[in-house]
Design a protein around this motif. Structure first.
Motif, PDB file in Angstrom:
ATOM      1  N   THR A  71      -4.181  10.670 -12.277  1.00  0.00           N
ATOM      2  CA  THR A  71      -3.106  11.673 -12.250  1.00  0.00           C
ATOM      3  C   THR A  71      -1.853  11.227 -12.991  1.00  0.00           C
ATOM      4  OG1 THR A  71      -2.276  10.859 -10.119  1.00  0.00           O
ATOM      5  CG2 THR A  71      -3.934  12.637 -10.062  1.00  0.00           C
ATOM      6  N   SER A  72      -1.950  10.140 -13.737  1.00  0.00           N
ATOM      7  CA  SER A  72      -0.783   9.653 -14.482  1.00  0.00           C
ATOM      8  C   SER A  72      -0.490  10.557 -15.682  1.00  0.00           C
ATOM      9  CB  SER A  72      -1.018   8.221 -14.960  1.00  0.00           C
ATOM     10  OG  SER A  72      -2.016   8.199 -15.967  1.00  0.00           O
ATOM     11  N   SER A  73       0.641  10.333 -16.308  1.00  0.00           N
ATOM     12  CA  SER A  73       1.076  11.169 -17.431  1.00  0.00           C
ATOM     13  C   SER A  73       0.091  11.170 -18.593  1.00  0.00           C
ATOM     14  CB  SER A  73       2.453  10.725 -17.920  1.00  0.00           C
ATOM     15  OG  SER A  73       2.386   9.391 -18.397  1.00  0.00           O
ATOM     16  N   MET A  74      -0.637  10.069 -18.770  1.00  0.00           N
ATOM     17  CA  MET A  74      -1.602   9.979 -19.864  1.00  0.00           C
ATOM     18  C   MET A  74      -3.039  10.040 -19.373  1.00  0.00           C
ATOM     19  SD  MET A  74       0.301   7.139 -22.249  1.00  0.00           S
ATOM     20  CE  MET A  74      -1.044   7.054 -23.393  1.00  0.00           C
ATOM     21  N   GLY A  75      -3.240  10.255 -18.086  1.00  0.00           N
ATOM     22  CA  GLY A  75      -4.589  10.334 -17.539  1.00  0.00           C
ATOM     23  C   GLY A  75      -5.326   9.013 -17.643  1.00  0.00           C
ATOM     24  N   TRP A  76      -6.627   9.116 -17.847  1.00  0.00           N
ATOM     25  CA  TRP A  76      -7.472   7.926 -17.869  1.00  0.00           C
ATOM     26  C   TRP A  76      -7.060   6.912 -18.931  1.00  0.00           C
ATOM     27  CZ3 TRP A  76      -9.814   7.285 -13.602  1.00  0.00           C
ATOM     28  CH2 TRP A  76     -10.376   8.350 -12.905  1.00  0.00           C
ATOM     29  N   VAL A  77      -6.460   7.357 -20.017  1.00  0.00           N
ATOM     30  CA  VAL A  77      -6.027   6.442 -21.081  1.00  0.00           C
ATOM     31  C   VAL A  77      -5.051   5.397 -20.527  1.00  0.00           C
ATOM     32  CG1 VAL A  77      -4.804   6.322 -23.291  1.00  0.00           C
ATOM     33  CG2 VAL A  77      -6.430   8.155 -22.879  1.00  0.00           C
ATOM     34  N   PRO A 112       2.481   1.207 -14.240  1.00  0.00           N
ATOM     35  CA  PRO A 112       3.321   0.021 -14.416  1.00  0.00           C
ATOM     36  C   PRO A 112       2.728  -0.921 -15.457  1.00  0.00           C
ATOM     37  CG  PRO A 112       1.969  -0.225 -12.473  1.00  0.00           C
ATOM     38  CD  PRO A 112       1.716   1.157 -12.995  1.00  0.00           C
ATOM     39  N   HIS A 113       3.577  -1.600 -16.166  1.00  0.00           N
ATOM     40  CA  HIS A 113       3.114  -2.640 -17.083  1.00  0.00           C
ATOM     41  C   HIS A 113       3.948  -3.906 -16.943  1.00  0.00           C
ATOM     42  CE1 HIS A 113       0.501  -3.990 -20.228  1.00  0.00           C
ATOM     43  NE2 HIS A 113       1.527  -4.458 -20.897  1.00  0.00           N
ATOM     44  N   MET A 114       4.969  -3.862 -16.115  1.00  0.00           N
ATOM     45  CA  MET A 114       5.787  -5.058 -15.911  1.00  0.00           C
ATOM     46  C   MET A 114       5.066  -6.030 -14.978  1.00  0.00           C
ATOM     47  SD  MET A 114       8.715  -3.626 -13.383  1.00  0.00           S
ATOM     48  CE  MET A 114       8.823  -4.666 -11.955  1.00  0.00           C
ATOM     49  N   LYS A 115       5.523  -7.250 -14.985  1.00  0.00           N
ATOM     50  CA  LYS A 115       4.979  -8.270 -14.108  1.00  0.00           C
ATOM     51  C   LYS A 115       6.133  -8.757 -13.237  1.00  0.00           C
ATOM     52  CE  LYS A 115       2.285  -8.160 -17.835  1.00  0.00           C
ATOM     53  NZ  LYS A 115       2.575  -7.327 -18.968  1.00  0.00           N
ATOM     54  N   CYS A 116       5.999  -8.573 -11.947  1.00  0.00           N
ATOM     55  CA  CYS A 116       7.089  -8.892 -11.032  1.00  0.00           C
ATOM     56  C   CYS A 116       6.526  -9.639  -9.822  1.00  0.00           C
ATOM     57  CB  CYS A 116       7.768  -7.594 -10.588  1.00  0.00           C
ATOM     58  SG  CYS A 116       9.175  -7.846  -9.515  1.00  0.00           S
ATOM     59  N   TYR A 117       7.194 -10.700  -9.455  1.00  0.00           N
ATOM     60  CA  TYR A 117       6.807 -11.503  -8.301  1.00  0.00           C
ATOM     61  C   TYR A 117       8.039 -11.639  -7.422  1.00  0.00           C
ATOM     62  CZ  TYR A 117       3.020 -12.600 -11.507  1.00  0.00           C
ATOM     63  OH  TYR A 117       1.962 -12.502 -12.381  1.00  0.00           O
ATOM     64  N   VAL A 118       7.906 -11.301  -6.135  1.00  0.00           N
ATOM     65  CA  VAL A 118       9.033 -11.352  -5.194  1.00  0.00           C
ATOM     66  C   VAL A 118       8.579 -12.081  -3.942  1.00  0.00           C
ATOM     67  CG1 VAL A 118      10.634 -10.004  -3.780  1.00  0.00           C
ATOM     68  CG2 VAL A 118       9.941  -9.148  -6.022  1.00  0.00           C
ATOM     69  N   ASN A 119       9.385 -13.018  -3.485  1.00  0.00           N
ATOM     70  CA  ASN A 119       9.109 -13.708  -2.232  1.00  0.00           C
ATOM     71  C   ASN A 119      10.224 -13.360  -1.261  1.00  0.00           C
ATOM     72  OD1 ASN A 119       9.241 -16.019  -0.238  1.00  0.00           O
ATOM     73  ND2 ASN A 119       7.390 -16.537  -1.363  1.00  0.00           N
ATOM     74  N   TYR A 120       9.853 -12.874  -0.070  1.00  0.00           N
ATOM     75  CA  TYR A 120      10.870 -12.539   0.921  1.00  0.00           C
ATOM     76  C   TYR A 120      10.470 -13.037   2.298  1.00  0.00           C
ATOM     77  CZ  TYR A 120       8.060  -8.602   2.643  1.00  0.00           C
ATOM     78  OH  TYR A 120       7.070  -7.833   3.183  1.00  0.00           O
ATOM     79  N   ARG A 121      11.455 -13.159   3.154  1.00  0.00           N
ATOM     80  CA  ARG A 121      11.255 -13.554   4.553  1.00  0.00           C
ATOM     81  C   ARG A 121      11.976 -12.561   5.438  1.00  0.00           C
ATOM     82  NH1 ARG A 121       9.518 -18.865   4.634  1.00  0.00           N
ATOM     83  NH2 ARG A 121      10.050 -20.040   2.785  1.00  0.00           N
ATOM     84  N   THR A 122      11.484 -12.436   6.647  1.00  0.00           N
ATOM     85  CA  THR A 122      12.170 -11.638   7.648  1.00  0.00           C
ATOM     86  C   THR A 122      13.003 -12.599   8.489  1.00  0.00           C
ATOM     87  OG1 THR A 122      10.341 -10.072   7.676  1.00  0.00           O
ATOM     88  CG2 THR A 122      11.879  -9.997   9.533  1.00  0.00           C
ATOM     89  N   ASP A 123      14.305 -12.339   8.565  1.00  0.00           N
ATOM     90  CA  ASP A 123      15.184 -13.264   9.296  1.00  0.00           C
ATOM     91  C   ASP A 123      15.104 -13.025  10.804  1.00  0.00           C
ATOM     92  OD1 ASP A 123      16.854 -11.104   9.889  1.00  0.00           O
ATOM     93  OD2 ASP A 123      18.331 -11.616   8.359  1.00  0.00           O
TER      94      ASP A 123
END
Length: 142
Positions: A71-77, A112-123
């Motif tokens: 269902t993306s803007s470009m479909g299966w491509v 998405p095409h970015m690469k993102c890494y996030v580390n979080y903790r619950t205080d």
């Protein structure tokens, strides 16, 4: 390897692993990664675990679903920008997968095409606190 360099930097900024942290990884390509590499190499390096500690980070991998691509803007491509072979997504990965979503930003129809890494903790009072975030061109592979 780049993830070892990341460990050295994180050792200097992360707190001790007294509380469980969560590492959220969103990238556009799966390489061939074994469960051993994931647990013995990647997680210790990316969770800021000191060299002599056992990692306590939980891993969540954000990845678009087949329906997201269809269902993306470009479909299966659009799927062409998310290369991965089914053999690379072993049974050890399936419980880690989380559905990609961008509804709140209005970008749900763009893959998405970015690469993102996030580390979080619950205080102690229940608030999530980001320990670190890396926006990179590095995909997920050995």
């Amino acid at each position: 390897a780049a993830h070892h360099s990341m460990r050295d930097r994180l050792d200097n900024i992360c707190e001790s692993n007294e509380a469980q942290s969560v590492l959220v990884a969103q990238f556009s390509s799966f390489g061939s990664v074994s469960e051993n590499w994931l647990n013995k190499q990647f997680l210790p390096c990316m969770s800021g675990t000191l060299s002599n500690e056992t990692p306590t980070a939980a891993l969540e991998i954000v990845w678009p679903t087949v329906e997201n691509v269809r269902t993306s803007s470009m479909g299966w491509v659009s799927g062409n920008s998310l290369p991965s072979r089914m053999k690379n997504i072993g049974k050890h990965f399936k419980p880690l997968l989380r559905k990609w979503s961008a509804i709140s930003s209005g970008r749900e129809h763009y893959m998405p095409h970015m690469k993102c890494y996030v580390n979080y903790r619950t205080d102690q009072i229940g608030k999530n606190r980001i320990e670190w975030m890396l926006l990179s061109s590095a995909n997920f592979s050995v």
